[in-house]
Write a protein that holds these residues in place. Structure first.
Motif, PDB file in Angstrom:
ATOM      1  N   MET A 137      -2.476  -9.453 -11.775  1.00 44.84           N
ATOM      2  CA  MET A 137      -3.549  -8.974 -10.899  1.00 44.84           C
ATOM      3  C   MET A 137      -3.026  -7.855 -10.006  1.00 44.84           C
ATOM      4  O   MET A 137      -1.957  -7.988  -9.407  1.00 44.84           O
ATOM      5  CB  MET A 137      -4.066 -10.122 -10.026  1.00 44.84           C
ATOM      6  N   ILE A 138      -3.785  -6.774  -9.930  1.00 45.57           N
ATOM      7  CA  ILE A 138      -3.419  -5.639  -9.082  1.00 45.57           C
ATOM      8  C   ILE A 138      -4.601  -5.314  -8.164  1.00 45.57           C
ATOM      9  O   ILE A 138      -5.727  -5.123  -8.639  1.00 45.57           O
ATOM     10  CB  ILE A 138      -3.073  -4.397  -9.921  1.00 45.57           C
ATOM     11  N   ILE A 139      -4.324  -5.261  -6.887  1.00 44.71           N
ATOM     12  CA  ILE A 139      -5.318  -4.820  -5.904  1.00 44.71           C
ATOM     13  C   ILE A 139      -4.963  -3.390  -5.514  1.00 44.71           C
ATOM     14  O   ILE A 139      -3.829  -3.115  -5.100  1.00 44.71           O
ATOM     15  CB  ILE A 139      -5.311  -5.720  -4.655  1.00 44.71           C
ATOM     16  N   ALA A 140      -5.900  -2.478  -5.666  1.00 48.10           N
ATOM     17  CA  ALA A 140      -5.691  -1.088  -5.270  1.00 48.10           C
ATOM     18  C   ALA A 140      -6.444  -0.846  -3.966  1.00 48.10           C
ATOM     19  O   ALA A 140      -7.651  -1.095  -3.884  1.00 48.10           O
ATOM     20  CB  ALA A 140      -6.190  -0.140  -6.355  1.00 48.10           C
ATOM     21  N   SER A 148      -3.597 -10.536   4.951  1.00 48.37           N
ATOM     22  CA  SER A 148      -3.833 -10.433   3.506  1.00 48.37           C
ATOM     23  C   SER A 148      -2.557 -10.074   2.766  1.00 48.37           C
ATOM     24  O   SER A 148      -2.298 -10.587   1.672  1.00 48.37           O
ATOM     25  CB  SER A 148      -4.928  -9.397   3.227  1.00 48.37           C
ATOM     26  N   GLU A 149      -1.748  -9.199   3.362  1.00 47.20           N
ATOM     27  CA  GLU A 149      -0.467  -8.867   2.741  1.00 47.20           C
ATOM     28  C   GLU A 149       0.425 -10.098   2.662  1.00 47.20           C
ATOM     29  O   GLU A 149       1.087 -10.333   1.645  1.00 47.20           O
ATOM     30  CB  GLU A 149       0.228  -7.754   3.526  1.00 47.20           C
ATOM     31  N   PHE A 167      -0.927   0.717  -2.986  1.00 45.96           N
ATOM     32  CA  PHE A 167      -1.605   1.482  -1.945  1.00 45.96           C
ATOM     33  C   PHE A 167      -1.718   2.944  -2.363  1.00 45.96           C
ATOM     34  O   PHE A 167      -0.751   3.559  -2.799  1.00 45.96           O
ATOM     35  CB  PHE A 167      -0.824   1.391  -0.629  1.00 45.96           C
ATOM     36  N   PHE A 168      -2.916   3.477  -2.200  1.00 49.44           N
ATOM     37  CA  PHE A 168      -3.155   4.901  -2.415  1.00 49.44           C
ATOM     38  C   PHE A 168      -3.640   5.501  -1.099  1.00 49.44           C
ATOM     39  O   PHE A 168      -4.640   5.041  -0.534  1.00 49.44           O
ATOM     40  CB  PHE A 168      -4.217   5.130  -3.498  1.00 49.44           C
ATOM     41  N   ASN A 169      -2.915   6.482  -0.627  1.00 54.00           N
ATOM     42  CA  ASN A 169      -3.328   7.164   0.599  1.00 54.00           C
ATOM     43  C   ASN A 169      -3.675   8.612   0.299  1.00 54.00           C
ATOM     44  O   ASN A 169      -3.025   9.273  -0.515  1.00 54.00           O
ATOM     45  CB  ASN A 169      -2.242   7.088   1.662  1.00 54.00           C
ATOM     46  N   TYR A 170      -4.694   9.092   0.960  1.00 57.38           N
ATOM     47  CA  TYR A 170      -5.268  10.410   0.707  1.00 57.38           C
ATOM     48  C   TYR A 170      -4.934  11.350   1.865  1.00 57.38           C
ATOM     49  O   TYR A 170      -5.080  10.996   3.035  1.00 57.38           O
ATOM     50  CB  TYR A 170      -6.785  10.260   0.556  1.00 57.38           C
ATOM     51  N   TRP A 183       3.886   0.582  -3.826  1.00 55.91           N
ATOM     52  CA  TRP A 183       3.610  -0.832  -4.081  1.00 55.91           C
ATOM     53  C   TRP A 183       3.996  -1.679  -2.879  1.00 55.91           C
ATOM     54  O   TRP A 183       4.959  -1.379  -2.170  1.00 55.91           O
ATOM     55  CB  TRP A 183       4.396  -1.313  -5.294  1.00 55.91           C
ATOM     56  N   LEU A 184       3.270  -2.768  -2.673  1.00 51.80           N
ATOM     57  CA  LEU A 184       3.637  -3.730  -1.640  1.00 51.80           C
ATOM     58  C   LEU A 184       4.957  -4.397  -1.991  1.00 51.80           C
ATOM     59  O   LEU A 184       5.829  -4.577  -1.139  1.00 51.80           O
ATOM     60  CB  LEU A 184       2.534  -4.793  -1.499  1.00 51.80           C
TER      61      LEU A 184
END
Length: 356
Positions: A137-140, A148-149, A167-170, A183-184
């Motif tokens: 399972m992957i949460i993006a 939650s972490e 994690f994707f940061n913009y 990744w966490l």
């Protein structure tokens, strides 16, 4: 502490902080992943999008890996942090029971062709006979709250679930869009912990696939003291798992085990791997006379070039004398931890490992 990504631009010799901002539409991220799952840093084939479960939920993206295992990818979007964690777990309870026929049907609808054909096109090998032995399972998300972490880490660390957050940061800089990824937890470590609960303990030895053809030669491996892989990021990344001090057993597909040795240098491209030619002159491996005529293809391209890991061989056999038995362990990965007790006992004896 919750994850926080920062990027800087080097401007006139100074670091200038780039401010992250919310992605205008998170559907863009889903589109990017659906189009090219390699943005996750994993080798996956997306086989479904907005897949409806038996519980009327909809999985954002469903993927399959090279081993034939299912991967649930769920984007946080507008869900609360707690909701996204519980939701991905709920989806996994459905995915774990999917069989060959159900997976093939999902894939054919989304891909417009058979799963077998799409798998071969993507991975350049046949679809495994058994699918979905494991799932992950992957949460993006752009961010999660501390609680939650901690929950995700607890599930992975204490219960061995293959669950992780990417994690994707913009960022925007002078009109240019930039996306950062992290990744966490290390995906390989999470996968290793999950698999270790179901498999025999690690023997301390590594299994390594060594090719013998146009792009690499076992004779070259012996002569110049290395194992190689490349001509694709998945292959070179697999080789990079090997670190100095690792003890390896080399395997030729369809033949058997041919070498036992110890890694002394981590992976580098072959034009950076120094060795000595037949006259004792030191030069890059790419410049010596090799038996593999296409080993030097794509030099200078890190994703497509051949890579090499230096090895001190303790004992080797010619391909024709490869050691094997019915039921011996073999794997399509470039390198993996050797856990099969019968194979380990056999190799320790055949390669006189206890005498090393």
């Amino acid at each position: 502490m919750s994850f926080n990504m920062q990027l800087w631009e080097v401007r006139n010799g100074k670091l200038v902080d780039l401010r992250s901002s919310a992605l205008d539409k998170e559907e863009r991220l889903e589109n990017w992943i659906a189009k090219d799952a390699s943005v996750l840093g994993l080798e996956l084939l997306i086989i479904g999008r907005q897949v409806t479960t038996a519980y009327r939920g909809k999985i954002d993206l469903l993927a399959i890996n090279r081993q034939g295992d299912m991967v649930v990818i769920e984007l946080k979007k507008h869900k609360t942090p707690r909701d996204i964690v519980s939701q991905v777990l709920d989806y996994a309870t459905w995915v774990k029971d999917l069989g060959y026929k159900e997976i093939s049907a999902i894939a054919s609808i989304y891909l417009g062709k058979s799963l077998s054909s799409a798998f071969t096109d993507h991975f350049n090998e046949s679809l495994p006979e058994t699918l979905n032995n494991n799932h992950s399972m992957i949460i993006a998300a752009a961010e999660l709250d501390d609680a939650s972490e901690r929950i995700v880490q607890y599930l992975a660390d204490e219960h061995g679930l293959n669950i992780n957050v990417i994690f994707f940061n913009y960022f925007q800089n002078n009109g240019q869009e930039i996306v950062g990824r992290a990744w966490l937890m290390d995906p390989e470590e999470v996968n290793e912990r999950s698999e270790s609960r179901k498999k025999a303990p690690w023997s301390g030895y590594w299994f390594v696939n060594v090719g013998d053809g146009e792009r690499r030669s076992w004779e070259d491996n012996i002569q110049y003291g290395y194992v190689g892989a490349g001509h694709g990021k998945w292959f070179s990344d697999g080789l990079k798992r090997l670190q100095p001090g690792n003890k390896i057993f080399a395997y030729i597909k369809g033949e058997g085990y041919v070498g036992f040795g110890e890694v002394t240098q981590q992976a580098v491209m072959i034009d950076q791997f120094m060795t000595k030619d037949s006259e004792g002159v030191e030069k890059p491996l790419s410049e010596v006379q090799l038996n593999a005529p296409r080993a030097t293809d794509n030099l200078g391209n890190p994703e497509l070039a051949e890579w090499a890991v230096r090895v001190v061989w303790h004992k080797t056999f010619a391909k024709e004398e490869a050691k094997t038995f019915k039921g011996v362990f073999a794997n399509q990965n470039i390198a993996c931890k050797l856990r099969h007790p019968e194979t380990v006992d056999f190799l320790v004896k055949e390669f006189d490992v206890l005498e090393q």
